[in-house]
Scaffold this active site. Structure first.
Site, short mmCIF file in Angstrom:
data_model
loop_
_atom_site.label_atom_id
_atom_site.label_comp_id
_atom_site.label_asym_id
_atom_site.label_seq_id
_atom_site.Cartn_x
_atom_site.Cartn_y
_atom_site.Cartn_z
N CYS A 104 -12.27 -23.73 -48.79
CA CYS A 104 -13.07 -22.79 -49.74
C CYS A 104 -14.10 -23.42 -50.47
CB CYS A 104 -11.90 -22.06 -50.37
SG CYS A 104 -12.82 -20.24 -50.85
N HIS A 203 -7.43 -19.61 -46.32
CA HIS A 203 -6.01 -19.78 -46.90
C HIS A 203 -5.12 -19.30 -46.27
CE1 HIS A 203 -8.56 -20.59 -50.78
NE2 HIS A 203 -9.39 -19.49 -50.41
#
Lengths: 254, 436
Positions: A104, A203
């Site tokens: 991310c 994630h």
């Protein structure tokens, strides 16, 4: 298990970059996963937390690196330190083949630049040939469960990002999204691979539910350090059950 | 003469609520208010203006429901006042409107003196836009449902923007131990009061991973903590810009509930009561037999065994649930229920920020929409790779509860730690009826 590798004397140092700054989305699970999967095979693991105060020397001694996502303010603190101190070391390590995983915000930062909705471009480390553009706070974030098809397998996870990432020619995508937005919601690409460095928006955290990805990182680290490496197989039935549950939940026929 | 216009939405809402109750349709605590608010946006401020005492708003990631219930109890029992409150979970504007309308008579008049409303993180600024409360209580900010609310820093910024316009006769009650909450007291016109713990016997030996405000809210340097009670709540100071934990107006009380987080909830409620002029002995008397809301630890007898439900909806809440259940003696069976519906957050990554390693030697069952994700998390929290003797995964919640009750011996307690929507399902199963 005929080719059981004698791993009793093997030891891996996993560098966890900025655990107190870049760890907002449960990404600690990746570190837990790497550690456990190595330990279950008799490999000794040291988790080295690398934060603002850690020296570059200690960073250099790591066999595998991980860095996760963060809040904007904390990201700024970490990125200042990265640019000034640790970035060049990480770059050298990646060029030398040290396996790394960037998730991310960390993934975005490893590109050439990040263009925020307002204000000037934020330069990145340029480790991956890519850049990220935030299309404006009025545009929806890319949020939801993801299934990614790689050349050899599938990955599952959850994405939550405002920035859209565009890959250059010198980098390969990690895979193609089957469900989800991926890098930019347009070209179906997800993540990036350069040498043994992996970047992704996933994630979940990504590694526990994708044990083959975790093992790939461990294998690369062992190979780099000890030459040849063969990982003992583990009972991953629960890992795959969890993986398949998400694939099924999203109605993907794989 | 404006009032006449509000009667239509009020009747509409009352009828919808009655129908919803009659047919047990659920959502009776939000839908009527939603309809009325759609009809006329000014209805909220008009209804609130009828409350002679005023409104008390309670916000924060964890503890809203318990704190609200305590404040309500003190006002009702200590001050003998009539109170309107929103039901737990109905903490958006539509839930507030609903509860106010249910308190009106046929002429649209409210028969209550005070409004005690819990509001969710995103609703606080919206509510402050509609009316000026007497007191605003801000308990804490932890990472919670990042896919829905966004990050902690962002929420704090929005809150400060909303608080800055509040006048001098409004009181803001802040948790001094949460750096970001404490800093919200900066540059306000309203009067600011602080509560915080000062008890070295409950300080943690080690920092938890789920810390969300470990950097100075003013200058962004790393904060120093002289002691931490949990997450990032503690005695903090910034060695760079010298910002430090404010002096507190209240730091101890005769706590009616177990759990460190309940100490904070109690301090907040008591401080509000003092601000409103309730005497200490009245407060004590009111809280003597305080019963928490469902899912906040109360003991339930089921089929000759005991169940305790501890709502655990984010990393900090979960860590505190684990710490609290570790305080209870004896062998334990623990049922972890993880859902990924909208009120829980669609992303379940956060369970990896919870220190399940602290659970100790207990029997574990996992259930909920994401029973496997939770099972996998537990597998990686155990010492051995052989998880199947320690963890059972039961997708069906009813079966999981049954299994848990069977596993718990006589005189043992089954501890259920559910996320929000999972808690409602647990309640429905235990009570054997629909609940909302």
């Amino acid at each position: 298990m005929s080719k059981r590798l004698k791993t009793n004397d093997h030891k891996l140092t996993i560098g966890w970059l900025y655990p107190d700054l870049m760890s907002t989305y449960g990404d600690r699970g990746n570190v837990i996963c790497l550690r456990k999967r190595a330990e279950w095979r008799g490999i000794e693991v040291v988790i080295k937390e690398i934060t603002l105060e850690t020296s570059e020397k200690e960073l250099e001694n790591c066999d595998l690196l991980f860095m996760g996502g963060a809040q904007d303010r904390q990201q700024k603190i970490a990125s200042d330190d990265l640019r000034k101190n640790k970035g060049p070391v990480i770059k050298k390590m990646v060029e030398g083949g040290v396996p790394t995983l960037f998730v991310c915000a960390a993934y975005q930062f490893m590109g050439h630049f990040y263009r925020p909705a307002e204000g000037e471009d934020i330069p990145g480390l340029g480790l991956f040939d890519l850049h990220t553009i935030h299309p404006g706070s009025d545009k929806p974030r890319c949020i939801g469960n993801v299934v990614v098809k790689t050349t050899t397998s599938y990955l599952v996870g959850f994405e939550n990002h405002g920035g859209r990432t565009y890959l250059g020619k010198k980098v390969e995508p990690l895979g193609e999204v089957v469900v989800g937005y991926g890098n930019n919601g347009g070209d179906k690409s997800e993540g990036a691979v350069y040498k043994n460095a992996f970047g992704t928006y996933l994630h979940g955290p990504v590694l526990p539910k994708n044990p083959h990805f975790a093992d790939l990182l461990l294998k690369l680290a062992l190979e780099k350090k000890y030459g040849k490496a063969e990982l003992v197989e583990l009972d991953d039935s629960l890992e795959w059950q969890t993986h398949k549950f998400i694939v099924k939940k999203l109605g993907v026929g794989v | 003469m404006r009032k006449v216009n509000f009667l239509f939405p009020i009747y509409l809402a009352k009828i919808v609520a009655a129908v919803s109750r009659l047919f047990n349709l659920g959502a009776g605590s939000t839908w009527p208010g939603h309809l009325a608010f759609e009809q006329d946006k000014q209805i909220l401020s008009w209804l609130v203006s009828q409350l002679k005492g005023g409104v008390i708003l309670i916000a924060g990631t964890n503890g809203k429901t318990t704190t609200s219930k305590m404040i309500r109890t003190i006002l009702e029992h200590g001050l003998k006042k009539k109170v309107v409150h929103n039901e737990a979970g109905a903490n958006l504007l539509n839930g507030i409107v609903s509860s106010l309308i249910m308190a009106t008579d046929w002429r649209g008049r409210i028969k209550a003196d005070w409004g005690v409303f819990e509001v969710d993180e995103a609703t606080l600024p919206l509510a402050l836009n509609e009316f000026t409360p007497k007191v605003v209580v801000l308990l804490n900010l932890f990472r919670d449902q990042l896919d829905r609310y966004g990050e902690v820093d962002l929420i704090a910024q929005k809150w400060h923007k909303a608080l800055i316009g509040l006048p001098r006769d409004c009181s803001i009650v802040l948790n001094a131990d949460d750096p970001q909450i404490a800093f919200l007291g900066d540059k306000l016109k309203a009067r600011v009061f602080y509560f915080g713990l000062e008890d070295s016997s409950v300080i943690l030996a080690e920092k938890q991973h789920a810390m969300d405000s470990s950097f100075c809210p003013r200058c962004a340097a790393r904060l120093k903590f002289e002691g931490i009670y949990f997450s990032h709540l503690g005695h903090w100071l910034c060695s760079s810009c010298a910002l430090l934990r404010p002096k507190v107006d209240l730091s101890s009380w005769d706590y009616p509930l177990v759990g460190i987080y309940n100490r904070y909830n109690t301090l907040a409620a008591v401080l509000v009561a003092r601000i409103l002029g309730v005497k200490d002995n009245q407060i004590k008397q009111s809280l003597k037999d305080f019963h928490p809301a469902f899912g906040r630890l109360e003991e339930i007898a089921v089929e000759g065994k005991k169940i305790r439900v501890l709502l655990s909806k984010n990393p900090t809440g979960f860590n505190e649930s684990i710490r609290t259940l570790n305080e209870f003696p004896g062998k334990k069976t623990v049922l972890l229920v993880l859902n990924d519906q909208i009120p829980d957050g669609r992303d379940v990554s956060w369970i990896w920020d919870v220190d399940f390693e602290e659970l100790g030697d207990v029997g574990i069952i996992t259930s909920g929409d994401r029973a496997y994700d939770m099972g996998l998390r537990i597998k990686y929290a155990l010492q051995t790779q052989n998880y199947s003797s320690k963890v059972k995964i039961k997708e069906d919640l009813k079966e999981a509860i049954k299994e848990g009750l069977e596993a718990a011996g006589d005189d043992e307690t089954l501890y259920i730690l559910p996320t929000y929507s999972a808690m409602l399902e647990v309640r429905e199963i235990i009570a054997g009826r629909k609940i909302l």
